[in-house]
Design a protein around this motif. Structure first.
Motif, PDB file in Angstrom:
ATOM      1  N   SER A   1       0.838  -1.209   0.000  1.00  0.00           N
ATOM      2  CA  SER A   1       0.000   0.000   0.000  1.00  0.00           C
ATOM      3  C   SER A   1       0.872   1.258   0.000  1.00  0.00           C
ATOM      4  N   ARG A   2       1.967   1.232   0.742  1.00  0.00           N
ATOM      5  CA  ARG A   2       2.879   2.389   0.743  1.00  0.00           C
ATOM      6  C   ARG A   2       3.508   2.572  -0.635  1.00  0.00           C
ATOM      7  N   GLU A   3       3.828   1.476  -1.293  1.00  0.00           N
ATOM      8  CA  GLU A   3       4.391   1.550  -2.647  1.00  0.00           C
ATOM      9  C   GLU A   3       3.387   2.185  -3.613  1.00  0.00           C
ATOM     10  N   LEU A   4       2.117   1.778  -3.514  1.00  0.00           N
ATOM     11  CA  LEU A   4       1.057   2.311  -4.391  1.00  0.00           C
ATOM     12  C   LEU A   4       0.524   3.658  -3.914  1.00  0.00           C
ATOM     13  N   ARG A   5       0.815   4.001  -2.656  1.00  0.00           N
ATOM     14  CA  ARG A   5       0.327   5.225  -2.027  1.00  0.00           C
ATOM     15  C   ARG A   5      -1.204   5.272  -2.008  1.00  0.00           C
ATOM     16  N   PHE A   6      -1.786   4.088  -1.679  1.00  0.00           N
ATOM     17  CA  PHE A   6      -3.240   4.004  -1.518  1.00  0.00           C
ATOM     18  C   PHE A   6      -3.587   2.800  -0.653  1.00  0.00           C
ATOM     19  N   PHE A   7      -4.792   2.841  -0.106  1.00  0.00           N
ATOM     20  CA  PHE A   7      -5.246   1.887   0.893  1.00  0.00           C
ATOM     21  C   PHE A   7      -5.482   0.479   0.351  1.00  0.00           C
ATOM     22  N   TYR A   8      -5.146  -0.507   1.170  1.00  0.00           N
ATOM     23  CA  TYR A   8      -5.417  -1.919   0.891  1.00  0.00           C
ATOM     24  C   TYR A   8      -4.923  -2.322  -0.500  1.00  0.00           C
ATOM     25  N   GLY A   9      -3.640  -2.068  -0.722  1.00  0.00           N
ATOM     26  CA  GLY A   9      -3.057  -2.271  -2.044  1.00  0.00           C
ATOM     27  C   GLY A   9      -2.606  -3.682  -2.358  1.00  0.00           C
ATOM     28  N   HIS A  10      -2.467  -4.541  -1.349  1.00  0.00           N
ATOM     29  CA  HIS A  10      -2.012  -5.905  -1.632  1.00  0.00           C
ATOM     30  C   HIS A  10      -3.121  -6.662  -2.347  1.00  0.00           C
ATOM     31  N   PRO A  11      -2.811  -7.294  -3.477  1.00  0.00           N
ATOM     32  CA  PRO A  11      -3.864  -7.965  -4.256  1.00  0.00           C
ATOM     33  C   PRO A  11      -4.589  -9.082  -3.501  1.00  0.00           C
ATOM     34  N   GLN A  12      -3.954  -9.661  -2.483  1.00  0.00           N
ATOM     35  CA  GLN A  12      -4.613 -10.725  -1.720  1.00  0.00           C
ATOM     36  C   GLN A  12      -5.517 -10.191  -0.613  1.00  0.00           C
ATOM     37  N   ASN A  13      -5.412  -8.894  -0.307  1.00  0.00           N
ATOM     38  CA  ASN A  13      -6.286  -8.323   0.720  1.00  0.00           C
ATOM     39  C   ASN A  13      -7.703  -8.260   0.156  1.00  0.00           C
ATOM     40  N   ARG A  14      -8.674  -8.677   0.953  1.00  0.00           N
ATOM     41  CA  ARG A  14     -10.065  -8.783   0.478  1.00  0.00           C
ATOM     42  C   ARG A  14     -10.886  -7.520   0.714  1.00  0.00           C
TER      43      ARG A  14
END
Length: 161
Positions: free
Chosen positions: A31-44
């Motif tokens: 998420s820090r890399e993308l600079r947006f919330f819940y950025g990990h693709p596995q997060n639901r």
């Protein structure tokens, strides 16, 4: 995994019409890399939120932002800075809170929900004594919370409506 000091690196998502605030603990490395919330693709999170709101899951950051604002949902995190190992909430030490009071003053937020236990615990300890606004803890949408199926998460998150 080595502990490092992490600083929240992107602003809250809200506007003057926001009525519900969903608080994570601190953004994951993805998420820090993308600079947006819940950025990990596995997060639901985005699948859960869109199902609760009766929408198709948003794909882009702009679609995610628009869906939240359309439904008067604000997103931020309890922590502005902390020491953490990777994305492990259980490793969080030396937490410094975000200025949640500012969001409350600049919006119509009436209800606050934590998207996991650590966020709720730190909010109650560091923020609620100043804001006097209670928080409701929801289960984490992280893949690490495998005990909760997507269906159970969606049912639990309906309380935000």
């Amino acid at each position: 995994m080595k502990t490092q000091t992490v600083v929240h690196n992107f602003p809250p998502l809200y506007d003057s019409e926001s009525r519900v605030l969903l608080l994570g603990s601190i953004p994951s490395p993805k998420s820090r890399e993308l600079r947006f919330f819940y950025g990990h693709p596995q997060n639901r999170f985005w699948r859960v939120l869109s199902a609760v709101l009766g929408e198709q899951p948003p794909q882009t950051i702009e679609e995610k932002r628009a869906m939240c604002l359309r439904h008067h949902i604000a997103l931020w995190d309890t922590i502005a800075r902390c020491d953490i190992a990777g994305a492990s909430d259980t490793s969080i030490k030396n937490a410094v809170p975000n200025d949640i009071g500012r969001l409350l003053r600049e919006s119509k937020i009436e209800r606050i929900f934590a998207t996991g236990g650590k966020s709720a615990e730190l909010y109650r300890k560091l923020i609620e004594p100043q804001t006097h606004v209670p928080i409701t803890q929801l289960p984490s949408t992280s893949p690490a919370n495998a005990a909760w199926s997507l269906e159970r998460l969606i049912e639990a998150y309906r309380v935000i409506l």
